[in-house]
Design a protein around this motif. Structure first.
Motif, PDB file in Angstrom:
ATOM      1  N   ARG A  17       8.949 -13.855  11.454  1.00 20.33           N
ATOM      2  CA  ARG A  17      10.004 -12.928  11.021  1.00 20.33           C
ATOM      3  C   ARG A  17       9.449 -11.995   9.966  1.00 20.33           C
ATOM      4  O   ARG A  17       8.431 -12.279   9.354  1.00 20.33           O
ATOM      5  CB  ARG A  17      11.199 -13.678  10.462  1.00 20.33           C
ATOM      6  CG  ARG A  17      10.899 -14.403   9.158  1.00 20.33           C
ATOM      7  CD  ARG A  17      12.086 -15.090   8.553  1.00 20.33           C
ATOM      8  NE  ARG A  17      12.942 -15.617   9.572  1.00 20.33           N
ATOM      9  CZ  ARG A  17      14.196 -15.987   9.415  1.00 20.33           C
ATOM     10  NH1 ARG A  17      14.734 -15.909   8.236  1.00 20.33           N
ATOM     11  NH2 ARG A  17      14.921 -16.444  10.387  1.00 20.33           N
ATOM     12  N   GLU A  18      10.156 -10.882   9.788  1.00 24.69           N
ATOM     13  CA  GLU A  18       9.803  -9.950   8.727  1.00 24.69           C
ATOM     14  C   GLU A  18      11.006  -9.076   8.411  1.00 24.69           C
ATOM     15  O   GLU A  18      11.906  -8.906   9.219  1.00 24.69           O
ATOM     16  CB  GLU A  18       8.593  -9.092   9.098  1.00 24.69           C
ATOM     17  CG  GLU A  18       8.799  -8.196  10.294  1.00 24.69           C
ATOM     18  CD  GLU A  18       7.546  -7.415  10.653  1.00 24.69           C
ATOM     19  OE1 GLU A  18       6.830  -6.955   9.737  1.00 24.69           O
ATOM     20  OE2 GLU A  18       7.278  -7.271  11.854  1.00 24.69           O
ATOM     21  N   GLN A  19      10.997  -8.541   7.215  1.00 28.60           N
ATOM     22  CA  GLN A  19      12.020  -7.590   6.774  1.00 28.60           C
ATOM     23  C   GLN A  19      11.497  -6.196   7.108  1.00 28.60           C
ATOM     24  O   GLN A  19      10.371  -5.856   6.748  1.00 28.60           O
ATOM     25  CB  GLN A  19      12.257  -7.745   5.271  1.00 28.60           C
ATOM     26  CG  GLN A  19      13.481  -7.059   4.768  1.00 28.60           C
ATOM     27  CD  GLN A  19      14.772  -7.700   5.265  1.00 28.60           C
ATOM     28  OE1 GLN A  19      14.835  -8.896   5.507  1.00 28.60           O
ATOM     29  NE2 GLN A  19      15.791  -6.907   5.422  1.00 28.60           N
ATOM     30  N   VAL A  20      12.292  -5.403   7.825  1.00 35.03           N
ATOM     31  CA  VAL A  20      11.856  -4.087   8.289  1.00 35.03           C
ATOM     32  C   VAL A  20      12.805  -3.011   7.792  1.00 35.03           C
ATOM     33  O   VAL A  20      14.017  -3.132   7.939  1.00 35.03           O
ATOM     34  CB  VAL A  20      11.795  -4.068   9.839  1.00 35.03           C
ATOM     35  CG1 VAL A  20      11.504  -2.669  10.348  1.00 35.03           C
ATOM     36  CG2 VAL A  20      10.770  -5.053  10.349  1.00 35.03           C
ATOM     37  N   GLU A  21      12.228  -1.979   7.185  1.00 38.65           N
ATOM     38  CA  GLU A  21      12.983  -0.773   6.843  1.00 38.65           C
ATOM     39  C   GLU A  21      12.799   0.171   8.020  1.00 38.65           C
ATOM     40  O   GLU A  21      11.670   0.472   8.404  1.00 38.65           O
ATOM     41  CB  GLU A  21      12.422  -0.133   5.570  1.00 38.65           C
ATOM     42  CG  GLU A  21      12.605  -0.974   4.336  1.00 38.65           C
ATOM     43  CD  GLU A  21      14.055  -1.100   3.895  1.00 38.65           C
ATOM     44  OE1 GLU A  21      14.822  -0.140   4.073  1.00 38.65           O
ATOM     45  OE2 GLU A  21      14.410  -2.179   3.385  1.00 38.65           O
ATOM     46  N   THR A  22      13.894   0.636   8.616  1.00 39.09           N
ATOM     47  CA  THR A  22      13.786   1.463   9.808  1.00 39.09           C
ATOM     48  C   THR A  22      14.803   2.590   9.806  1.00 39.09           C
ATOM     49  O   THR A  22      15.862   2.470   9.198  1.00 39.09           O
ATOM     50  CB  THR A  22      13.961   0.599  11.076  1.00 39.09           C
ATOM     51  OG1 THR A  22      13.806   1.432  12.230  1.00 39.09           O
ATOM     52  CG2 THR A  22      15.314  -0.073  11.127  1.00 39.09           C
ATOM     53  N   LYS A  23      14.455   3.647  10.515  1.00 38.30           N
ATOM     54  CA  LYS A  23      15.377   4.747  10.760  1.00 38.30           C
ATOM     55  C   LYS A  23      15.807   4.746  12.221  1.00 38.30           C
ATOM     56  O   LYS A  23      16.448   5.683  12.688  1.00 38.30           O
ATOM     57  CB  LYS A  23      14.719   6.073  10.396  1.00 38.30           C
ATOM     58  CG  LYS A  23      14.439   6.174   8.921  1.00 38.30           C
ATOM     59  CD  LYS A  23      13.834   7.482   8.545  1.00 38.30           C
ATOM     60  CE  LYS A  23      13.532   7.383   7.054  1.00 38.30           C
ATOM     61  NZ  LYS A  23      13.308   8.561   6.373  1.00 38.30           N
ATOM     62  N   ALA A  24      15.434   3.689  12.947  1.00 37.10           N
ATOM     63  CA  ALA A  24      15.753   3.580  14.367  1.00 37.10           C
ATOM     64  C   ALA A  24      17.266   3.552  14.585  1.00 37.10           C
ATOM     65  O   ALA A  24      17.995   2.902  13.843  1.00 37.10           O
ATOM     66  CB  ALA A  24      15.121   2.320  14.954  1.00 37.10           C
ATOM     67  N   LYS A  25      17.689   4.261  15.607  1.00 34.36           N
ATOM     68  CA  LYS A  25      19.113   4.293  15.962  1.00 34.36           C
ATOM     69  C   LYS A  25      19.462   3.226  16.990  1.00 34.36           C
ATOM     70  O   LYS A  25      20.591   2.755  17.047  1.00 34.36           O
ATOM     71  CB  LYS A  25      19.493   5.671  16.527  1.00 34.36           C
ATOM     72  CG  LYS A  25      19.279   6.803  15.551  1.00 34.36           C
ATOM     73  CD  LYS A  25      20.286   6.751  14.440  1.00 34.36           C
ATOM     74  CE  LYS A  25      20.114   7.945  13.516  1.00 34.36           C
ATOM     75  NZ  LYS A  25      20.774   7.759  12.259  1.00 34.36           N
TER      76      LYS A  25
END
Length: 81
Positions: A17-25
């Motif tokens: 697992r990981e924490q992800v910062e995303t701009k994905a819609k």
């Protein structure tokens, strides 16, 4: 958002697992972002037809929106037995 990887997806990426910062819609957008990170991600997501995805523990589609989603999990199809 928290991204979880199971089975051979986890093995290829090397993380559970990981924490992800995303701009994905959408989930598909997230897959594109992740695949662009490193070769190990590109290998894990090379054939999304071999993957399933759950959003906040509910089975979903790759065109599903990510707005408000806290957890995305990627895993191979499950079989019963």
């Amino acid at each position: 958002m928290n991204v979880l990887y199971f089975a051979w997806v986890r093995e290829r990426i090397g993380l559970p697992r990981e924490q992800v910062e995303t701009k994905a819609k959408t989930v598909a957008d997230l897959v594109v972002e992740l695949s662009a990170r490193e070769e190990r991600y590109a290998l894990a997501f090379a054939d999304i037809s071999a993957l399933r995805v759950a959003l906040d523990q509910v089975l979903s589609d790759f065109d599903a929106p990510l707005d408000g989603v806290k957890e995305v999990a990627f895993f191979p199809p499950m079989t019963g037995g």
